[in-house]
Design an enzyme around this catalytic site. Structure first.
Site, PDB file in Angstrom:
ATOM      1  CB  SER A 242      -1.981   9.646  -2.965  1.00 36.36           C
ATOM      2  OG  SER A 242      -2.612   8.794  -3.134  1.00 36.36           O
ATOM      3  CG  HIS A 272      -6.379  11.931  -1.649  1.00 35.91           C
ATOM      4  ND1 HIS A 272      -7.142  10.674  -1.927  1.00 35.91           N
ATOM      5  CD2 HIS A 272      -5.247  11.683  -2.150  1.00 35.91           C
ATOM      6  CE1 HIS A 272      -6.302   9.812  -2.465  1.00 35.91           C
ATOM      7  NE2 HIS A 272      -4.917  10.386  -2.732  1.00 35.91           N
ATOM      8  CG  HIS A 319     -14.511   7.658  -4.882  1.00 36.44           C
ATOM      9  ND1 HIS A 319     -13.957   7.511  -6.094  1.00 36.44           N
ATOM     10  CD2 HIS A 319     -13.521   7.490  -3.954  1.00 36.44           C
ATOM     11  CE1 HIS A 319     -12.517   6.877  -6.075  1.00 36.44           C
ATOM     12  NE2 HIS A 319     -12.506   6.941  -4.662  1.00 36.44           N
ATOM     13  NE  ARG A 328     -10.724   2.119  -0.955  1.00 41.59           N
ATOM     14  CZ  ARG A 328     -10.320   3.444  -1.337  1.00 41.59           C
ATOM     15  NH1 ARG A 328      -8.947   3.621  -1.351  1.00 41.59           N
ATOM     16  NH2 ARG A 328     -11.169   4.397  -1.655  1.00 41.59           N
ATOM     17  CG  ASP A 374     -10.491   8.526   3.701  1.00 42.31           C
ATOM     18  OD1 ASP A 374      -9.496   7.818   4.026  1.00 42.31           O
ATOM     19  OD2 ASP A 374     -10.583   9.073   2.592  1.00 42.31           O
TER      20      ASP A 374
HETATM   21  N1  CMX Z   1     -20.361  16.514   0.798  1.00 40.29           N
HETATM   22  C1  CMX Z   1     -21.070  17.329   0.303  1.00 40.29           C
HETATM   23  N2  CMX Z   1     -20.755  17.769  -0.869  1.00 40.29           N
HETATM   24  C2  CMX Z   1     -20.091  16.814  -1.660  1.00 40.29           C
HETATM   25  C3  CMX Z   1     -19.565  15.669  -1.159  1.00 40.29           C
HETATM   26  C4  CMX Z   1     -19.654  15.469   0.270  1.00 40.29           C
HETATM   27  N3  CMX Z   1     -19.078  14.399   0.719  1.00 40.29           N
HETATM   28  N4  CMX Z   1     -19.035  14.878  -2.155  1.00 40.29           N
HETATM   29  C5  CMX Z   1     -19.293  15.834  -3.224  1.00 40.29           C
HETATM   30  N5  CMX Z   1     -19.914  16.928  -3.066  1.00 40.29           N
HETATM   31  C6  CMX Z   1     -20.280  17.971  -4.018  1.00 40.29           C
HETATM   32  C7  CMX Z   1     -18.824  18.467  -4.335  1.00 40.29           C
HETATM   33  O1  CMX Z   1     -18.219  19.298  -3.519  1.00 40.29           O
HETATM   34  C8  CMX Z   1     -19.281  19.284  -5.742  1.00 40.29           C
HETATM   35  O2  CMX Z   1     -19.842  20.518  -5.385  1.00 40.29           O
HETATM   36  P1  CMX Z   1     -19.634  21.741  -6.294  1.00 40.29           P
HETATM   37  O3  CMX Z   1     -20.517  21.274  -7.537  1.00 40.29           O
HETATM   38  O4  CMX Z   1     -20.414  22.919  -5.278  1.00 40.29           O
HETATM   39  O5  CMX Z   1     -18.236  22.009  -6.402  1.00 40.29           O
HETATM   40  C9  CMX Z   1     -20.618  18.278  -6.223  1.00 40.29           C
HETATM   41  O6  CMX Z   1     -20.824  17.621  -5.072  1.00 40.29           O
HETATM   42  C10 CMX Z   1     -20.070  17.387  -7.128  1.00 40.29           C
HETATM   43  O7  CMX Z   1     -18.789  16.641  -6.768  1.00 40.29           O
HETATM   44  P2  CMX Z   1     -18.436  15.162  -7.503  1.00 40.29           P
HETATM   45  O8  CMX Z   1     -18.401  15.063  -8.910  1.00 40.29           O
HETATM   46  O9  CMX Z   1     -19.432  14.479  -6.931  1.00 40.29           O
HETATM   47  O10 CMX Z   1     -17.388  14.766  -6.852  1.00 40.29           O
HETATM   48  P3  CMX Z   1     -15.857  15.046  -6.974  1.00 40.29           P
HETATM   49  O11 CMX Z   1     -15.246  14.072  -8.160  1.00 40.29           O
HETATM   50  O12 CMX Z   1     -15.428  16.676  -7.475  1.00 40.29           O
HETATM   51  O13 CMX Z   1     -14.845  14.944  -5.845  1.00 40.29           O
HETATM   52  C11 CMX Z   1     -14.496  14.006  -3.559  1.00 40.29           C
HETATM   53  C12 CMX Z   1     -14.837  13.704  -5.061  1.00 40.29           C
HETATM   54  C13 CMX Z   1     -14.271  12.632  -2.930  1.00 40.29           C
HETATM   55  C14 CMX Z   1     -13.407  15.013  -3.310  1.00 40.29           C
HETATM   56  C15 CMX Z   1     -15.707  14.413  -2.899  1.00 40.29           C
HETATM   57  O14 CMX Z   1     -16.585  13.610  -2.968  1.00 40.29           O
HETATM   58  C16 CMX Z   1     -15.500  14.962  -1.480  1.00 40.29           C
HETATM   59  O15 CMX Z   1     -15.170  16.097  -1.372  1.00 40.29           O
HETATM   60  N6  CMX Z   1     -15.899  14.050  -0.332  1.00 40.29           N
HETATM   61  C17 CMX Z   1     -15.577  14.611   0.981  1.00 40.29           C
HETATM   62  C18 CMX Z   1     -14.108  14.444   1.322  1.00 40.29           C
HETATM   63  C19 CMX Z   1     -13.619  12.814   1.164  1.00 40.29           C
HETATM   64  O16 CMX Z   1     -14.298  12.118   2.123  1.00 40.29           O
HETATM   65  N7  CMX Z   1     -12.765  12.633   0.369  1.00 40.29           N
HETATM   66  C20 CMX Z   1     -11.997  11.274   0.428  1.00 40.29           C
HETATM   67  C21 CMX Z   1     -11.996  10.622  -0.874  1.00 40.29           C
HETATM   68  C22 CMX Z   1     -11.417   9.205  -0.623  1.00 40.29           C
HETATM   69  C23 CMX Z   1      -9.861   9.370  -0.658  1.00 40.29           C
HETATM   70  O17 CMX Z   1      -9.499  10.050  -1.488  1.00 40.29           O
HETATM   71  O18 CMX Z   1      -9.228   8.938   0.497  1.00 40.29           O
END
Ligand code: CMX
Length: 436
Positions: A242, A272, A319, A328, A374
């Site tokens: 964002s 996000h 994250h 937070r 979140d």
């Molecule tokens: N549940 C399951 N798998 C997860 C996970 C979770 N909560 N968080 C990360 N992973 C997985 C990723 O999908 C990725 O899988 P692949 O290798 O199969 O693609 C792997 O772990 C590595 O990811 P990462 O490097 O740890 O995380 P990223 O930096 O790529 O992504 C985020 C960060 C937040 C998008 C991810 O942790 C996620 O999808 N979390 C759940 C959604 C969420 O809560 N988003 C809100 C974040 C805060 C905000 O911006 O508001």
């Protein structure tokens, strides 16, 4: 210049500009880091290519706003009389200037917001004309961009009055007007969509958080929930989707309305800001299967594994930058422990907090197994009667606009150029990697 915030900001900008100019002119060739193929394909993770002084995110410590941790921010800022939480207006002063405002400074900003807070009728008419199943984030984005025709920046630009020196002032005018209007716009969307269009007019005596709670039709201490929520969600340095989107769009000299509308669109993704909606949707699914009973840790583990095994993420965990529990999340958890310790949903979130990190570690994919902002935020909203969880990201958006508008004003003040990273083709990367 009529108000002390703008005067203070001008002082700060004048002080700051030579620092940026010197870095670019004298030290422009100094290396900041290196970029590898994993980062080029992997969403630029860890690539240091943005600059902001509004907030900084340390992977272990979490966010600092202008150098202050969340507890320090909450403690130092002037409080709304009779409330636990600070004025959002005072927090905005801090984000913009880096200084803790006095009570008088805060009152001036609150007055300024009050003068600018009315949303024009044509925006409401447009929202009413949208299909009833429009998502509140789409409505928010549309409402913001509809007001673009009022941009002071565009009028001044077209009149030939803007140059690199004064561009920030027209941006400031647009930014303040938009921020002042957001609580009205957001609460209108809520009442239109979920309360049969029974709109509650603003109360000019109230501060931003108080007025938002009032217009939502939710009683105390929801005013403090709103203040806390807007502050916690305001900024998380500049690389998140964002904030980065807002900055990117504004770098083309698109005005604040275009930029913040785009910011909202980025926030609406489930990875996000929409994750707060997704957490509640996920928990409701668990609740349905448990028939309302709090799951044991073993039962909750099964729900978590089922979600992971079906290829989905656990919303509210993980994250891109943080490597520990999000402060937070902790701030909201403390609020829950104080105000709603016996709440059923809070207990669900607590069991989830206990079981999920070890499971994500065992699965071995997520780099950060800990909860983010979140995971906890929907619980508080639900408790105070805001059970329409597809509205939650709108609250995040009103908060995030505080940080992104502050950044955009400073972007213009420091003359940051249009953003334009370089792309390569896959074949070029294969060449660089030495693949024959
Ligand atoms: N549940 C399951 N798998 C997860 C996970 C979770 N909560 N968080 C990360 N992973 C997985 C990723 O999908 C990725 O899988 P692949 O290798 O199969 O693609 C792997 O772990 C590595 O990811 P990462 O490097 O740890 O995380 P990223 O930096 O790529 O992504 C985020 C960060 C937040 C998008 C991810 O942790 C996620 O999808 N979390 C759940 C959604 C969420 O809560 N988003 C809100 C974040 C805060 C905000 O911006 O508001």
């Amino acid at each position: 210049m009529s108000n002390s915030l703008k005067i203070k900001l001008k002082e700060k900008i004048d002080e700051w500009r030579p620092r940026t100019t010197r870095l670019v002119k004298e030290f422009g060739d100094v290396k900041v880091g290196e970029v590898n193929i994993g980062q080029v394909i992997g969403g630029a993770r860890g690539v240091k290519s943005l600059v902001t002084d509004i907030s900084y995110l340390d992977p272990m410590e979490g966010i600092r706003f202008r150098g202050f941790t969340i507890p320090e921010t909450m403690e130092k800022l002037p409080k709304v009389p009779g409330s636990e939480m600070p004025y959002v207006e005072g927090f905005f002063y801090l984000l913009l200037t880096g200084e803790i405002p006095t009570q008088k400074d805060v009152e001036e900003v609150a007055d300024e917001f009050n003068k600018r807070k009315d949303v024009p009728e044509y925006v409401f008419n447009m929202l009413k004309a949208l299909p009833a199943d429009s998502h509140p984030m789409a409505m928010l984005s549309a409402g913001i961009v509809a007001m673009q025709r009022e941009s002071v920046f565009v009028k001044e630009y077209e009149a030939g009055n803007l140059n690199k020196d004064n561009m920030w002032e027209a941006t400031y005018e647009d930014g303040l007007t938009l921020l002042a209007r957001l609580p009205r716009l957001a609460s209108f969307i809520y009442r239109l969509k979920y309360k049969n269009g029974d709109i509650i007019p603003a109360d000019p005596k109230l501060d931003m958080g108080g007025n938002f709670a009032h217009m939502m039709g939710i009683k105390k201490p929801y005013d403090d929930v709103a203040r806390m929520y807007f502050i916690l969600h305001s900024d998380h340095e500049s690389g998140n989707v964002s904030a980065h989107t807002g900055h990117l769009v504004a770098s083309a000299l698109s005005d604040v309305y275009y930029s913040i509308s785009a910011m909202i669109n980025g926030l609406a993704g489930p990875l996000h800001g929409l994750a707060n909606q997704e957490v509640l949707r996920w928990l409701q699914g668990v609740m349905g299967q448990m028939q309302g009973k709090v799951p044991t840790e073993d039962e909750m583990k099964k729900f978590v594994w089922d979600t992971l095994n079906s290829g989905q993420v656990i919303p509210g965990f993980g994250h891109a930058v943080l490597r520990k529990t999000d402060p937070r999340y902790m701030a909201q958890r403390e609020f829950c422990l104080k105000h709603l310790p016996d709440d059923l949903l809070f207990k669900y979130v607590d069991v989830l907090y206990k079981v999920t990190p070890p499971i994500l570690q065992e699965q071995g994919k997520a780099k950060n197994p800990w909860p983010n902002v979140d995971a906890q935020s929907g619980v508080i909203q639900w408790y105070y009667g805001l059970t329409e969880y597809d509205f939650y990201t709108v609250l995040f958006g009103v908060g995030r606009a505080l940080g992104v508008v502050s950044n955009i004003i400073w972007d213009r003040a420091l003359g940051y150029p249009i953003e334009r990273p370089k792309s390569l083709t896959t074949a070029m990367l294969e060449d660089i990697a030495g693949i024959k």
